[in-house]
Design a protein around this motif. Sequence first.
Motif, short mmCIF file in Angstrom:
data_model
loop_
_atom_site.label_atom_id
_atom_site.label_comp_id
_atom_site.label_asym_id
_atom_site.label_seq_id
_atom_site.Cartn_x
_atom_site.Cartn_y
_atom_site.Cartn_z
N ALA A 117 0.83 -1.20 0.00
CA ALA A 117 0.00 0.00 0.00
C ALA A 117 0.87 1.26 0.00
O ALA A 117 0.57 2.22 -0.71
N ALA A 118 1.95 1.25 0.76
CA ALA A 118 2.85 2.41 0.80
C ALA A 118 3.54 2.62 -0.55
O ALA A 118 3.67 3.75 -1.03
N ILE A 119 3.96 1.54 -1.17
CA ILE A 119 4.59 1.64 -2.50
C ILE A 119 3.58 2.17 -3.51
O ILE A 119 3.90 3.03 -4.33
N ASP A 120 2.36 1.67 -3.45
CA ASP A 120 1.31 2.13 -4.36
C ASP A 120 1.05 3.62 -4.19
O ASP A 120 0.91 4.35 -5.18
N GLU A 121 1.02 4.07 -2.96
CA GLU A 121 0.78 5.49 -2.70
C GLU A 121 1.91 6.34 -3.27
O GLU A 121 1.68 7.38 -3.89
N ARG A 122 3.15 5.90 -3.09
CA ARG A 122 4.29 6.65 -3.63
C ARG A 122 4.26 6.66 -5.16
O ARG A 122 4.55 7.67 -5.79
N LEU A 123 3.91 5.53 -5.77
CA LEU A 123 3.81 5.49 -7.24
C LEU A 123 2.73 6.43 -7.75
O LEU A 123 2.90 7.08 -8.79
N ASN A 124 1.61 6.51 -7.03
CA ASN A 124 0.54 7.43 -7.42
C ASN A 124 1.02 8.88 -7.34
O ASN A 124 0.71 9.68 -8.23
N ARG A 125 1.78 9.22 -6.31
CA ARG A 125 2.32 10.59 -6.18
C ARG A 125 3.29 10.88 -7.32
O ARG A 125 3.28 11.98 -7.90
N ILE A 126 4.12 9.93 -7.68
CA ILE A 126 5.07 10.11 -8.77
C ILE A 126 4.31 10.32 -10.09
O ILE A 126 4.63 11.20 -10.89
N ALA A 127 3.28 9.49 -10.33
CA ALA A 127 2.48 9.59 -11.56
C ALA A 127 1.81 10.96 -11.64
O ALA A 127 1.80 11.58 -12.73
N LYS A 128 1.25 11.44 -10.54
CA LYS A 128 0.61 12.77 -10.55
C LYS A 128 1.62 13.88 -10.81
O LYS A 128 1.34 14.83 -11.53
N ALA A 129 2.82 13.74 -10.23
CA ALA A 129 3.85 14.75 -10.45
C ALA A 129 4.30 14.78 -11.90
O ALA A 129 4.57 15.84 -12.47
N LEU A 130 4.36 13.61 -12.54
CA LEU A 130 4.77 13.55 -13.93
C LEU A 130 3.70 14.10 -14.86
O LEU A 130 4.00 14.62 -15.94
N GLN A 131 2.42 13.99 -14.46
CA GLN A 131 1.33 14.50 -15.29
C GLN A 131 1.18 16.02 -15.18
O GLN A 131 0.69 16.67 -16.09
N GLY A 132 1.55 16.57 -14.05
CA GLY A 132 1.33 17.99 -13.80
C GLY A 132 2.49 18.81 -14.10
O GLY A 132 2.95 19.56 -14.76
#
Length: 74
Positions: A59-74
Amino acid sequence: MAVSTCIKCSSHSFELALLRPIGESRKLTLVQCSQYGTPVGVLDPATGPHIEALKNQVAAIDERLNRIAKALQG
């Protein structure tokens, strides 16, 4: 999805029961038919905390990956 069925009575109700095997000092958790007690599986209670820890790590890895994906999109 398949439904688990007791091989003795065709029931779909199961329960957990503690079992101490002969010659062992620790107990195991037995999955059994709630009507006849027919065993269908055994769980080692010591694995429960390990599984929970792994779920938390995933779950922690998934949360970090989601933050990375959002940062790359924005």
